[in-house]
Design a protein around this motif. Structure first.
Motif, PDB file in Angstrom:
ATOM      1  N   ALA A  24      15.524 -75.415  17.813  1.00 55.94           N
ATOM      2  CA  ALA A  24      14.359 -75.536  18.694  1.00 55.94           C
ATOM      3  C   ALA A  24      13.108 -75.868  17.885  1.00 55.94           C
ATOM      4  O   ALA A  24      12.300 -76.734  18.277  1.00 55.94           O
ATOM      5  N   LEU A  25      12.933 -75.205  16.761  1.00 54.46           N
ATOM      6  CA  LEU A  25      11.783 -75.450  15.900  1.00 54.46           C
ATOM      7  C   LEU A  25      11.793 -76.891  15.386  1.00 54.46           C
ATOM      8  O   LEU A  25      10.770 -77.592  15.441  1.00 54.46           O
ATOM      9  N   LEU A  26      12.925 -77.356  14.911  1.00 52.54           N
ATOM     10  CA  LEU A  26      13.042 -78.730  14.428  1.00 52.54           C
ATOM     11  C   LEU A  26      12.810 -79.730  15.555  1.00 52.54           C
ATOM     12  O   LEU A  26      12.167 -80.764  15.350  1.00 52.54           O
ATOM     13  N   GLN A  39       1.423 -71.427  14.992  1.00 53.39           N
ATOM     14  CA  GLN A  39       0.958 -71.028  16.329  1.00 53.39           C
ATOM     15  C   GLN A  39       1.196 -72.152  17.346  1.00 53.39           C
ATOM     16  O   GLN A  39       1.651 -71.892  18.467  1.00 53.39           O
ATOM     17  N   GLU A  40       0.914 -73.401  16.973  1.00 53.50           N
ATOM     18  CA  GLU A  40       1.151 -74.533  17.880  1.00 53.50           C
ATOM     19  C   GLU A  40       2.636 -74.685  18.190  1.00 53.50           C
ATOM     20  O   GLU A  40       3.017 -74.949  19.333  1.00 53.50           O
ATOM     21  N   ILE A  41       3.470 -74.515  17.174  1.00 55.09           N
ATOM     22  CA  ILE A  41       4.924 -74.586  17.384  1.00 55.09           C
ATOM     23  C   ILE A  41       5.358 -73.467  18.325  1.00 55.09           C
ATOM     24  O   ILE A  41       6.108 -73.697  19.268  1.00 55.09           O
ATOM     25  N   PHE A  42       4.869 -72.267  18.063  1.00 52.63           N
ATOM     26  CA  PHE A  42       5.197 -71.110  18.894  1.00 52.63           C
ATOM     27  C   PHE A  42       4.810 -71.362  20.354  1.00 52.63           C
ATOM     28  O   PHE A  42       5.611 -71.116  21.268  1.00 52.63           O
ATOM     29  N   LEU A  43       3.607 -71.868  20.592  1.00 55.31           N
ATOM     30  CA  LEU A  43       3.147 -72.126  21.968  1.00 55.31           C
ATOM     31  C   LEU A  43       3.966 -73.222  22.640  1.00 55.31           C
ATOM     32  O   LEU A  43       4.278 -73.127  23.828  1.00 55.31           O
ATOM     33  N   GLU A  48       8.342 -74.437  26.559  1.00 50.49           N
ATOM     34  CA  GLU A  48       9.694 -74.926  26.843  1.00 50.49           C
ATOM     35  C   GLU A  48      10.634 -73.810  27.296  1.00 50.49           C
ATOM     36  O   GLU A  48      11.799 -74.053  27.584  1.00 50.49           O
ATOM     37  N   GLY A  49      10.142 -72.571  27.294  1.00 51.20           N
ATOM     38  CA  GLY A  49      10.978 -71.456  27.721  1.00 51.20           C
ATOM     39  C   GLY A  49      11.862 -70.887  26.629  1.00 51.20           C
ATOM     40  O   GLY A  49      12.791 -70.126  26.910  1.00 51.20           O
TER      41      GLY A  49
END
Length: 143
Positions: A24-26, A39-43, A48-49
């Motif tokens: 998901a992170l990639l 933080q932007e990745i986390f949000l 995306e759920g």
């Protein structure tokens, strides 16, 4: 083979286990195509759920960084941003208003070779950041 599967192979080559969280992170880093903070990745993952803790994002980014999967930048002296290392060397142009980041081809390879030859330094890397106002922000200030 899609791009995400190529990254799965890279992780496997480096002995990093493939997990849903790492996938998901990639996926976010591949989709957004600009350096992102944890933080932007986390949000984005939250939108995306994807249920993931911020600490997990940081831990995986640090793992990716230490294994040459991502590199980090500090554009505004406050927050690290991360992007995938795709092999091509480039620099960044940053809008001082909206913080849009555009990649720029590197014009410094010949200069680096000259500096190396003239100084006998073993040049390991160079980084360049350029700051300006993007076209959208220019329109906004003209109105």
């Amino acid at each position: 083979m899609d791009e995400l599967m190529l990254w799965k192979e890279k992780l496997k080559e480096k002995g990093i286990r493939w997990t849903k969280q790492r996938a998901a992170l990639l996926r976010v880093l591949l989709q957004i195509k600009r350096p992102l903070s944890a933080q932007e990745i986390f949000l984005e993952l939250e939108t995306e759920g994807v249920d993931l803790r911020l600490s997990t994002v940081y831990r995986n980014l640090n793992c990716f960084k230490s294994n040459g999967i991502v590199k980090n930048f500090n554009f505004d002296e406050q927050e690290n941003k991360f992007e995938l290392i795709k092999g091509e060397h480039h620099h960044h142009l940053i809008c001082i208003n909206c913080e849009e980041v555009k990649p720029l081809d590197c014009p410094l390879q010949e200069f680096e070779a000259e500096v190396d030859q003239e100084t006998d330094y073993a040049i390991l890397e160079h980084r360049m950041k350029m700051y300006g106002i993007c076209p959208n922000c220019q329109k906004d200030t003209a109105d």
